[in-house]
Design an enzyme around this catalytic site. Structure first.
Site, PDB file in Angstrom:
ATOM      1  N   LYS A 293      24.159  39.735  42.569  1.00  0.00           N
ATOM      2  CA  LYS A 293      23.098  40.115  43.513  1.00  0.00           C
ATOM      3  C   LYS A 293      23.274  41.573  43.950  1.00  0.00           C
ATOM      4  O   LYS A 293      24.141  41.893  44.743  1.00  0.00           O
ATOM      5  CB  LYS A 293      23.125  39.229  44.767  1.00  0.00           C
ATOM      6  CG  LYS A 293      21.838  39.394  45.558  1.00  0.00           C
ATOM      7  CD  LYS A 293      22.015  39.191  47.038  1.00  0.00           C
ATOM      8  CE  LYS A 293      22.238  40.467  47.802  1.00  0.00           C
ATOM      9  NZ  LYS A 293      21.171  41.473  47.766  1.00  0.00           N
TER      10      LYS A 293
ATOM     11  N   GLY B  19      30.350  46.183  50.870  1.00  0.00           N
ATOM     12  CA  GLY B  19      29.252  46.373  51.815  1.00  0.00           C
ATOM     13  C   GLY B  19      29.795  46.561  53.208  1.00  0.00           C
ATOM     14  O   GLY B  19      30.900  47.095  53.401  1.00  0.00           O
ATOM     15  N   SER B  20      29.032  46.108  54.179  1.00  0.00           N
ATOM     16  CA  SER B  20      29.394  46.373  55.571  1.00  0.00           C
ATOM     17  C   SER B  20      30.475  45.409  56.068  1.00  0.00           C
ATOM     18  O   SER B  20      30.686  44.332  55.495  1.00  0.00           O
ATOM     19  CB  SER B  20      28.155  46.238  56.446  1.00  0.00           C
ATOM     20  OG  SER B  20      27.710  44.902  56.425  1.00  0.00           O
TER      21      SER B  20
ATOM     22  N   GLY C 242      30.894  41.429  55.288  1.00  0.00           N
ATOM     23  CA  GLY C 242      32.199  41.088  54.705  1.00  0.00           C
ATOM     24  C   GLY C 242      32.850  39.927  55.435  1.00  0.00           C
ATOM     25  O   GLY C 242      33.440  39.026  54.833  1.00  0.00           O
TER      26      GLY C 242
ATOM     27  N   GLU D 214      35.456  44.949  49.947  1.00  0.00           N
ATOM     28  CA  GLU D 214      35.592  46.396  50.164  1.00  0.00           C
ATOM     29  C   GLU D 214      34.548  46.754  51.207  1.00  0.00           C
ATOM     30  O   GLU D 214      33.356  46.553  50.993  1.00  0.00           O
ATOM     31  CB  GLU D 214      35.333  47.182  48.878  1.00  0.00           C
ATOM     32  CG  GLU D 214      36.473  47.134  47.880  1.00  0.00           C
ATOM     33  CD  GLU D 214      37.796  47.655  48.411  1.00  0.00           C
ATOM     34  OE1 GLU D 214      37.786  48.452  49.374  1.00  0.00           O
ATOM     35  OE2 GLU D 214      38.832  47.245  47.877  1.00  0.00           O
TER      36      GLU D 214
ATOM     37  N   CYS E   5      31.995  55.186  50.935  1.00  0.00           N
ATOM     38  CA  CYS E   5      32.988  54.578  51.834  1.00  0.00           C
ATOM     39  C   CYS E   5      34.266  55.410  51.852  1.00  0.00           C
ATOM     40  O   CYS E   5      35.072  55.284  52.758  1.00  0.00           O
ATOM     41  CB  CYS E   5      33.250  53.123  51.484  1.00  0.00           C
ATOM     42  SG  CYS E   5      33.427  52.832  49.748  1.00  0.00           S
TER      43      CYS E   5
ATOM     44  N   GLN F 238      18.810  53.955  57.825  1.00  0.00           N
ATOM     45  CA  GLN F 238      20.083  54.692  57.758  1.00  0.00           C
ATOM     46  C   GLN F 238      19.940  56.054  58.439  1.00  0.00           C
ATOM     47  O   GLN F 238      20.857  56.505  59.137  1.00  0.00           O
ATOM     48  CB  GLN F 238      20.518  54.839  56.300  1.00  0.00           C
ATOM     49  CG  GLN F 238      21.867  55.500  56.108  1.00  0.00           C
ATOM     50  CD  GLN F 238      23.017  54.744  56.752  1.00  0.00           C
ATOM     51  OE1 GLN F 238      23.173  53.550  56.553  1.00  0.00           O
ATOM     52  NE2 GLN F 238      23.839  55.435  57.539  1.00  0.00           N
TER      53      GLN F 238
ATOM     54  N   GLU G  32      32.092  53.710  61.685  1.00  0.00           N
ATOM     55  CA  GLU G  32      31.579  54.293  60.450  1.00  0.00           C
ATOM     56  C   GLU G  32      30.113  54.675  60.625  1.00  0.00           C
ATOM     57  O   GLU G  32      29.297  53.857  61.025  1.00  0.00           O
ATOM     58  CB  GLU G  32      31.717  53.310  59.288  1.00  0.00           C
ATOM     59  CG  GLU G  32      31.376  53.964  57.970  1.00  0.00           C
ATOM     60  CD  GLU G  32      31.570  53.051  56.783  1.00  0.00           C
ATOM     61  OE1 GLU G  32      31.108  51.896  56.847  1.00  0.00           O
ATOM     62  OE2 GLU G  32      32.175  53.479  55.789  1.00  0.00           O
TER      63      GLU G  32
HETATM   64  P1  ADP Z   1      24.866  47.898  53.816  1.00  0.00           P
HETATM   65  O1  ADP Z   1      24.956  48.414  55.206  1.00  0.00           O
HETATM   66  O2  ADP Z   1      25.668  48.636  52.812  1.00  0.00           O
HETATM   67  O3  ADP Z   1      23.471  47.574  53.368  1.00  0.00           O
HETATM   68  P2  ADP Z   1      25.355  45.054  53.832  1.00  0.00           P
HETATM   69  O4  ADP Z   1      26.652  44.373  54.062  1.00  0.00           O
HETATM   70  O5  ADP Z   1      24.201  44.706  54.689  1.00  0.00           O
HETATM   71  O6  ADP Z   1      25.698  46.571  53.886  1.00  0.00           O
HETATM   72  O7  ADP Z   1      24.889  44.850  52.326  1.00  0.00           O
HETATM   73  C1  ADP Z   1      25.788  44.756  51.229  1.00  0.00           C
HETATM   74  C2  ADP Z   1      25.304  43.634  50.313  1.00  0.00           C
HETATM   75  O8  ADP Z   1      25.451  42.388  51.029  1.00  0.00           O
HETATM   76  C3  ADP Z   1      23.823  43.718  49.926  1.00  0.00           C
HETATM   77  O9  ADP Z   1      23.654  43.312  48.582  1.00  0.00           O
HETATM   78  C4  ADP Z   1      23.193  42.763  50.900  1.00  0.00           C
HETATM   79  O10 ADP Z   1      21.949  42.257  50.432  1.00  0.00           O
HETATM   80  C5  ADP Z   1      24.230  41.668  50.970  1.00  0.00           C
HETATM   81  N1  ADP Z   1      24.106  40.785  52.147  1.00  0.00           N
HETATM   82  C6  ADP Z   1      23.571  41.063  53.357  1.00  0.00           C
HETATM   83  N2  ADP Z   1      23.601  39.983  54.154  1.00  0.00           N
HETATM   84  C7  ADP Z   1      24.187  38.984  53.455  1.00  0.00           C
HETATM   85  C8  ADP Z   1      24.523  37.615  53.722  1.00  0.00           C
HETATM   86  N3  ADP Z   1      24.240  37.037  54.881  1.00  0.00           N
HETATM   87  N4  ADP Z   1      25.112  36.901  52.761  1.00  0.00           N
HETATM   88  C9  ADP Z   1      25.423  37.466  51.578  1.00  0.00           C
HETATM   89  N5  ADP Z   1      25.118  38.727  51.247  1.00  0.00           N
HETATM   90  C10 ADP Z   1      24.512  39.492  52.163  1.00  0.00           C
END
Ligand code: ADP
Length: 477
Positions: free
Chosen positions: A171, A224-225, A229, A246, A280, A327, A379
């Site tokens: 995904k 991701g965030s 995470g 990460e 990051c 952003q 961050e």
């Molecule tokens: P960013 O601030 O980098 O967008 P996110 O953590 O929101 O950070 O996104 C990183 C990835 O995690 C994306 O592919 C996002 O669609 C996915 N994501 C966001 N929410 C969820 C969730 N509840 N479960 C699984 N994946 C998610």
């Protein structure tokens, strides 16, 4: 034409589509992409589960050939794919092409790793018994990626997952589906059996969540965030699955009195502002000792005046736009927070107008910041950095390590003693001496400590730690 999801070897349209918008020119629609549903995600997981037994036993030459072919096609199409990447994410064309080449190199590296799978044979502690240690694939791997490296991060997760015999549900981030779609298309045409790699583009809260909730995903690798995470971690504990995270960084870059000023400024500008600060591994805390502080700040201001901020695809652009409006709002909110906290906005921070409507922000440099301020602890993920003045190296090291994160840590110095001490004592997964905090090789471990990362390292041979599980077999002779 709507680009579709790949489920069980078929391109599936789904009922909804979403648009991929160019942040350098919001009138430019890069493409339309099918939005997967939770149902699609479950179908993809079922397909990956069904494909696992055969793929996990596939020959190493078959896997090698597919990864090799993928590497060749990515490298042959680097200009076109790099342009697509820059158009959807907003990093400059040179950065987009560079990242695409890196993705090709990663597939090339793991094509080679297929041929180097090895175990160990040891004598047992008991007589007449042999012990074999082998690595086996884990099963279905869920891959969830962010928007800031649209091709390299998918590559560094998909390539080892397939190399070691796992099947994949992937995904990508909704903001940048184009590069992900392109590499899945290349892998599919390179001959992957159906169900081995499934692509489900769409919302994190729907598709990602369906992946977290599935008992049939055996491992999840996430970038991701911090907030997401944590969700990945909690769901993975619930399902007793392996997971790797990460997340953020608040990377320090220390500048000592004895630094070569030009080297320090180049590394600091690159660390803080290149790729629009959306890495990051970017540095947002420039920790500078008293003796060089004023010269460093003046030289940074001069260097920043010359930065060309414009359309990512334009020749000569050094810094592209911020990735999207939300952003951009986050970046400008933090600039306001920094001012309220009493830091001095020494340079930049203004919204910029260019020929096309886009999210252009002049990189911002704060001075007179302290390490306790929110701009030094949280961050920001944009082209915003602060200078923190310190007395000497000892204080610089304490401030550098005083953060909830621990991804990358840099120092500019000509002192072997300080460089050596910093390498040993920086509390981070990666340390850079006289180099930017960002910009890493593809064949060596990547990852951090503390709030930045969880689990084993990504990339290079260390990737095997995550994508395989070890078996110890005993045989009576
Ligand atoms: P960013 O601030 O980098 O967008 P996110 O953590 O929101 O950070 O996104 C990183 C990835 O995690 C994306 O592919 C996002 O669609 C996915 N994501 C966001 N929410 C969820 C969730 N509840 N479960 C699984 N994946 C998610």
């Amino acid at each position: 034409m709507v680009q579709k999801n790949l489920i069980d070897g078929e391109w599936i349209a789904g009922s909804e589509a979403f648009r991929n918008i160019n942040p350098s020119d919001t009138n430019d629609v890069v493409g339309e992409y099918a939005r997967a549903s939770a149902e699609d995600a479950r179908a993809a997981i079922a397909a990956a589960k069904a494909a696992f037994p055969a793929w996990s036993r596939s020959g190493i030459l078959e896997r090698h050939a597919i990864l090799r072919k993928t590497a060749d096609e990515i490298l042959a199409r680097k200009d076109e794919l790099g342009k697509l990447l820059s158009r959807e994410e907003g990093k400059t064309l040179a950065e987009g092409i560079g990242e695409t080449v890196r993705a090709g190199q990663i597939f090339d590296f793991f094509a080679g790793e297929c041929l180097r799978l090895a175990g160990e044979v040891l004598p047992s502690a008991r007589p007449n018994i042999g012990v074999e240690i082998t690595r086996e694939p884990i099963g279905v791997v869920g891959i969830i990626t962010p928007w800031n490296f649209p091709i390299a991060i998918p590559a560094w997760k998909i390539a080892p997952a397939l190399c070691y015999g796992n099947t994949v549900v992937f995904k990508p981030a909704e903001l940048v589906p184009g590069s992900s779609w392109a590499i899945v298309d290349i892998l599919h045409r390179a001959g992957l059996p159906k169900g081995v790699l499934n692509l489900v583009m769409g919302k994190g809260s729907v598709v990602g969540q369906a992946m977290l909730d599935s008992p049939d995903i055996h491992a999840i690798t996430f970038t991701g965030s911090t907030g997401t995470g944590k969700r990945v971690a909690l769901a993975s504990v619930e399902h007793n699955r392996k997971y790797q995270l990460e997340m953020g960084g608040k990377n320090p870059f220390v500048v000592l009195d004895d630094a070569d000023l030009a080297v320090a400024v180049e590394a600091a500008v690159n660390s803080a502002f290149f790729s629009t600060g959306q890495r990051c591994t970017a540095s947002s805390r420039l920790i500078v000792t008293e003796g060089i502080h004023d010269r460093f700040v003046a030289a940074m201001g001069e260097r920043m005046k010359g930065l060309v901020i414009d359309d990512a695809l334009k020749a000569g652009t050094q810094i592209g736009p911020v990735v999207d409006e939300s952003q951009l709002n986050q970046d400008t909110d933090y600039i306001a927070i920094g001012r309220q906290e009493g830091a001095k906005l020494a340079f930049g921070g203004e919204l910029l107008k260019r020929d096309t409507p886009g999210f252009y922000l002049q990189p911002a440099l704060f001075t007179e910041a302290t390490n306790a301020m929110r701009i030094s602890r949280e961050e920001i993920f944009g082209p915003v950095a602060s200078v923190i003045r310190v007395k000497d190296y000892d204080e610089a090291l304490i401030v550098a390590n005083d953060t909830p994160f621990g991804l990358s840590s840099g120092i500019a110095t000509t002192s072997l003693k300080h460089a050596t001490h910093f390498k040993r004592n920086a509390d981070a997964g990666m340390v850079m001496v006289n180099l930017p905090t960002a910009g890493v090789d593809f064949h060596v471990p990547f990852g951090g400590r503390k709030g930045s990362s969880h689990g084993s390292r990504e990339q290079g041979r260390y990737a095997a730690e995550f994508y395989t599980t070890v078996k110890t077999a005993y045989t009576l002779a």
